[in-house]
Design an enzyme around this catalytic site. Structure first.
Site, PDB file in Angstrom:
ATOM      1  N   GLY A 164      31.631  34.068  36.720  1.00 51.87           N
ATOM      2  CA  GLY A 164      30.229  34.482  36.683  1.00 51.87           C
ATOM      3  C   GLY A 164      29.377  33.701  35.703  1.00 51.87           C
ATOM      4  O   GLY A 164      28.258  34.099  35.392  1.00 51.87           O
ATOM      5  N   GLU A 186      42.084  32.645  37.433  1.00 42.56           N
ATOM      6  CA  GLU A 186      40.662  32.748  37.135  1.00 42.56           C
ATOM      7  C   GLU A 186      40.442  32.708  35.626  1.00 42.56           C
ATOM      8  O   GLU A 186      40.568  33.736  34.945  1.00 42.56           O
ATOM      9  CB  GLU A 186      40.108  34.077  37.668  1.00 42.56           C
ATOM     10  CG  GLU A 186      40.257  34.249  39.159  1.00 42.56           C
ATOM     11  CD  GLU A 186      39.286  35.292  39.682  1.00 42.56           C
ATOM     12  OE1 GLU A 186      38.433  34.922  40.494  1.00 42.56           O
ATOM     13  OE2 GLU A 186      39.358  36.456  39.253  1.00 42.56           O
ATOM     14  N   HIS A 213      42.344  41.965  38.076  1.00 39.90           N
ATOM     15  CA  HIS A 213      41.163  41.134  37.808  1.00 39.90           C
ATOM     16  C   HIS A 213      40.804  41.250  36.320  1.00 39.90           C
ATOM     17  O   HIS A 213      40.981  42.312  35.722  1.00 39.90           O
ATOM     18  CB  HIS A 213      39.993  41.586  38.687  1.00 39.90           C
ATOM     19  CG  HIS A 213      38.852  40.629  38.641  1.00 39.90           C
ATOM     20  ND1 HIS A 213      37.968  40.592  37.591  1.00 39.90           N
ATOM     21  CD2 HIS A 213      38.481  39.637  39.492  1.00 39.90           C
ATOM     22  CE1 HIS A 213      37.095  39.616  37.807  1.00 39.90           C
ATOM     23  NE2 HIS A 213      37.376  39.028  38.956  1.00 39.90           N
ATOM     24  N   GLU A 226      38.126  41.660  34.906  1.00 43.12           N
ATOM     25  CA  GLU A 226      37.182  42.748  34.612  1.00 43.12           C
ATOM     26  C   GLU A 226      37.898  44.107  34.581  1.00 43.12           C
ATOM     27  O   GLU A 226      37.476  45.019  33.871  1.00 43.12           O
ATOM     28  CB  GLU A 226      36.032  42.721  35.646  1.00 43.12           C
ATOM     29  CG  GLU A 226      35.111  41.537  35.375  1.00 43.12           C
ATOM     30  CD  GLU A 226      34.414  40.950  36.598  1.00 43.12           C
ATOM     31  OE1 GLU A 226      34.357  41.624  37.638  1.00 43.12           O
ATOM     32  OE2 GLU A 226      33.943  39.808  36.493  1.00 43.12           O
ATOM     33  N   SER A 264      33.316  30.851  39.327  1.00 45.37           N
ATOM     34  CA  SER A 264      32.127  30.036  39.636  1.00 45.37           C
ATOM     35  C   SER A 264      32.334  29.055  40.784  1.00 45.37           C
ATOM     36  O   SER A 264      31.766  27.965  40.785  1.00 45.37           O
ATOM     37  CB  SER A 264      31.639  29.311  38.377  1.00 45.37           C
ATOM     38  OG  SER A 264      31.169  30.256  37.418  1.00 45.37           O
ATOM     39  N   ASN A 287      35.005  38.504  46.604  1.00 45.67           N
ATOM     40  CA  ASN A 287      35.100  39.721  45.792  1.00 45.67           C
ATOM     41  C   ASN A 287      33.676  40.172  45.467  1.00 45.67           C
ATOM     42  O   ASN A 287      33.005  39.538  44.660  1.00 45.67           O
ATOM     43  CB  ASN A 287      35.893  39.392  44.517  1.00 45.67           C
ATOM     44  CG  ASN A 287      35.865  40.506  43.493  1.00 45.67           C
ATOM     45  OD1 ASN A 287      35.486  41.632  43.794  1.00 45.67           O
ATOM     46  ND2 ASN A 287      36.278  40.193  42.272  1.00 45.67           N
ATOM     47  N   LYS A 309      32.756  42.767  43.948  1.00 51.47           N
ATOM     48  CA  LYS A 309      32.651  43.532  42.696  1.00 51.47           C
ATOM     49  C   LYS A 309      31.811  44.804  42.932  1.00 51.47           C
ATOM     50  O   LYS A 309      31.882  45.375  44.012  1.00 51.47           O
ATOM     51  CB  LYS A 309      32.097  42.642  41.578  1.00 51.47           C
ATOM     52  CG  LYS A 309      32.880  41.321  41.472  1.00 51.47           C
ATOM     53  CD  LYS A 309      32.573  40.521  40.257  1.00 51.47           C
ATOM     54  CE  LYS A 309      33.469  39.282  40.244  1.00 51.47           C
ATOM     55  NZ  LYS A 309      33.312  38.500  39.026  1.00 51.47           N
TER      56      LYS A 309
HETATM   57  P1  PGA Z   1      32.497  34.314  40.289  1.00 52.40           P
HETATM   58  O1  PGA Z   1      33.614  35.451  40.215  1.00 52.40           O
HETATM   59  O2  PGA Z   1      32.771  33.508  41.528  1.00 52.40           O
HETATM   60  O3  PGA Z   1      31.187  35.058  40.352  1.00 52.40           O
HETATM   61  O4  PGA Z   1      32.632  33.481  39.064  1.00 52.40           O
HETATM   62  C1  PGA Z   1      34.934  35.170  40.574  1.00 52.40           C
HETATM   63  C2  PGA Z   1      35.789  36.397  40.398  1.00 52.40           C
HETATM   64  O5  PGA Z   1      35.614  37.124  39.414  1.00 52.40           O
HETATM   65  O6  PGA Z   1      36.655  36.676  41.240  1.00 52.40           O
END
Ligand code: PGA
Length: 252
Positions: free
Chosen positions: A170, A164, A93, A95, A209, A10, A12
């Site tokens: 992140g 998640e 997601h 976010e 992560s 992803n 983003k």
């Molecule tokens: P990350 O993001 O691997 O940077 O923690 C995962 C995600 O939000 O899908």
């Protein structure tokens, strides 16, 4: 091969055309791991260019609208994703839920419209740190799955759920493997409750992560059907290390 591990990057809000070379390198290398299903979800602006070239990987969108078309300035529909060559859409997601106030009902509607347009969907769920600290993680996630999951489609194998934990996204702070196993078990139970035996066909991915160092342990864990990868999907080098880990985890 429905039980192939599914590794999805992803990107983003990262990536301009200069990064198409990373996607190209990922696509070329993914062909060497036929036992792993690989996909990338770049920003909308790169979907058509990536999809035109991709041979071994699926290209997807990071979101779609609940409607197929209409007066929704700035939004993108699942029909447009499919038209651009996308094969999947990520929905719900954290976010999106956080930045855009998306509710479980909205996420469910998005998943249903994406399926109707022939796309695969990845429905994201996950608890916040406060919810985990309060001992409510499983209840929150089970509630999200039950309310965000589309009604049973004709091809349930086109649906994946990504667990998640919000606090792991992140942050470099990955969930403990034992907690991931417990949560994936709880999600599976919710899927079976909702869809009966068909609930077994849904792959459950872990995200938050994931990197080259921790991917092996996570992907070998019971019930983990793949990974949704943010930061570590932005370069071919770091993403392919995760694809390789998925391939070895499957052989063990
Ligand atoms: P990350 O993001 O691997 O940077 O923690 C995962 C995600 O939000 O899908």
């Amino acid at each position: 091969m429905p039980n192939r591990p599914y590794i999805v990057g992803n990107w983003k809000m990262n990536g301009t055309r200069a990064m198409l070379s990373e996607a190209r390198a990922i696509d070329r290398a993914a062909a060497r791991y036929p036992g792993v299903q690989v996909a990338l979800a770049p920003p909308f602006t790169l979907i058509a260019a990536m999809a035109a070239e991709a041979q071994a990987i699926g290209i997807g969108g990071q979101d779609c609208h609940t409607a197929v078309k209409g007066a929704h300035t700035g939004d993108i529909s699942a029909a447009m994703l499919a038209d651009a060559g996308a094969k999947l859409a990520i929905v719900g997601h954290s976010e999106r839920r956080g930045d855009h106030g998306e509710t479980d009902a909205v996420v469910k509607a998005k998943a249903e419209v994406a399926l109707a347009q022939g796309l695969g969907v990845i429905v994201c769920v996950g608890e916040t740190l406060a919810e985990r600290d309060a001992g409510n993680a499983e209840a929150v996630v089970k509630g999200q799955v039950a309310a965000s999951l589309p009604d049973l489609p004709e091809e349930p194998q086109r649906v994946a759920v990504a667990y998640e934990p919000v606090w792991a996204i992140g942050t470099g702070r990955v969930a403990a493997v034992s907690d991931v196993i417990a949560m994936h078990r709880a999600i599976r139970a919710t899927l079976t409750q909702a869809w009966g035996a068909e609930g077994a066909k849904v792959r459950i991915l872990y995200g938050g992560s994931v990197n080259a160092e921790n991917a092996g342990d996570l992907l070998a864990a019971e019930g983990v059907g793949g990974a949704l990868v943010g930061g570590a999907s932005l370069t071919a080098e770091s993403f392919l290390a995760i694809v390789a880990a998925a391939s070895s985890a499957r052989e063990e």
